[in-house]
Design an enzyme around this catalytic site. Sequence first.
Site, mmCIF file in Angstrom:
data_model
loop_
_atom_site.group_PDB
_atom_site.id
_atom_site.type_symbol
_atom_site.label_atom_id
_atom_site.label_comp_id
_atom_site.label_asym_id
_atom_site.label_seq_id
_atom_site.Cartn_x
_atom_site.Cartn_y
_atom_site.Cartn_z
ATOM 1 N N TYR A 1 28.976 -76.390 -4.477
ATOM 2 C CA TYR A 1 28.413 -77.483 -5.808
ATOM 3 C C TYR A 1 28.047 -78.783 -5.410
ATOM 4 O O TYR A 1 26.618 -78.774 -5.180
ATOM 5 C CB TYR A 1 28.836 -76.820 -7.066
ATOM 6 C CG TYR A 1 28.005 -77.714 -8.295
ATOM 7 C CD1 TYR A 1 26.945 -76.796 -8.709
ATOM 8 C CD2 TYR A 1 28.485 -78.940 -8.544
ATOM 9 C CE1 TYR A 1 26.676 -77.448 -9.841
ATOM 10 C CE2 TYR A 1 27.710 -79.375 -9.560
ATOM 11 C CZ TYR A 1 26.595 -78.421 -10.152
ATOM 12 O OH TYR A 1 25.987 -79.113 -11.513
ATOM 13 N N LYS B 1 23.764 -79.949 -4.316
ATOM 14 C CA LYS B 1 22.829 -80.858 -5.517
ATOM 15 C C LYS B 1 22.988 -82.703 -4.593
ATOM 16 O O LYS B 1 21.745 -82.880 -4.525
ATOM 17 C CB LYS B 1 24.566 -81.102 -6.170
ATOM 18 C CG LYS B 1 24.852 -80.141 -7.434
ATOM 19 C CD LYS B 1 23.178 -79.693 -7.697
ATOM 20 C CE LYS B 1 23.554 -78.626 -9.200
ATOM 21 N NZ LYS B 1 22.282 -78.330 -9.637
#
Length: 260
Positions: free
Chosen positions: A158, A162
């Site tokens: 993640y 990101k």
Amino acid sequence: MKEMDKKVIIITGAAMGLGLAAAQEFATRGAKQVLVDYNKEALEKAADEIRAEFPDAEIVTHVADVSKEEDVKAYVELAESSFGRIDGLYNNAGIEGRQAPLAEYNLDVFRKVVDINLMGVYFGMRHVIPVMQKQKYGRIVNVASVGGIRGVVNQTPYVATKHAVSGMTKNAAIEYGKDGILTNAIAPGAILTPMVAEAFKQVNPDNPEAAEREYSQRNPTRALGQPKDVAKLVAFLISEENGYVNGQTIAIDGGESNLY
Ligand code: NAD
């Protein structure tokens, strides 16, 4: 005449959470919208809710998985054939993956997070930017996260994807600013959406409410964010009111990312 009449906006991950809140906000401003999600049932329910509240809203829905390039091409073609142009792309669809330490992370889940969070956002820009270049106008908002500017324990893919979203945003900004296209990212902190509710269940399966309380007490505002707070920021960045913000990753987190 509403402020976004004649503007055509695509929202990915529009069926719930941040995407749905943005769709509601754009509907209040009169925009025409292409709502995209891979959850067909939730997408139709979301669109029906918006149509019930805003009977004049011009909305088309499209079931697509943003990690598949052919699906992305199809939603871009639908926007053009339905409305003739694309003024804004809210590249919002994303998943968190499972929580696990870096060296133990399940590789299939890791690749899935990369496919959706990184490739999905890239495919959106890849196919929308040529349309915006022809128009000499466009606004793109990519969804990063505080996990795109800081580390988050047990969320390696993640955080990696990101950060990548923030990087791609900078590149799009410097390559296409000359074409009237402004590209920015937002970095939400904990905003109370179904995705975050699920994360609290993973952190404390017996008592997710306790995890939520503990988390909100860490925030300078002592509260979680609400999807409509994020929608207002996105509406500004994706509108003509934004004349010069380009290539930024804007935190919307109650100030929490400043805490040491
Ligand atoms: P959510 O899970 O509540 O909603 C996400 C929506 O995206 C769902 O409707 C889901 O079906 C859809 N989706 C997921 N993968 C898809 C795919 N491959 N193709 C099409 N649709 C897909 O999540 P949310 O909290 O609203 O998050 C939206 C975005 O905001 C994500 O990119 C997330 O990483 C980011 N974000 C959220 C928070 C937060 O606190 N909620 C914080 C930081 C970043």
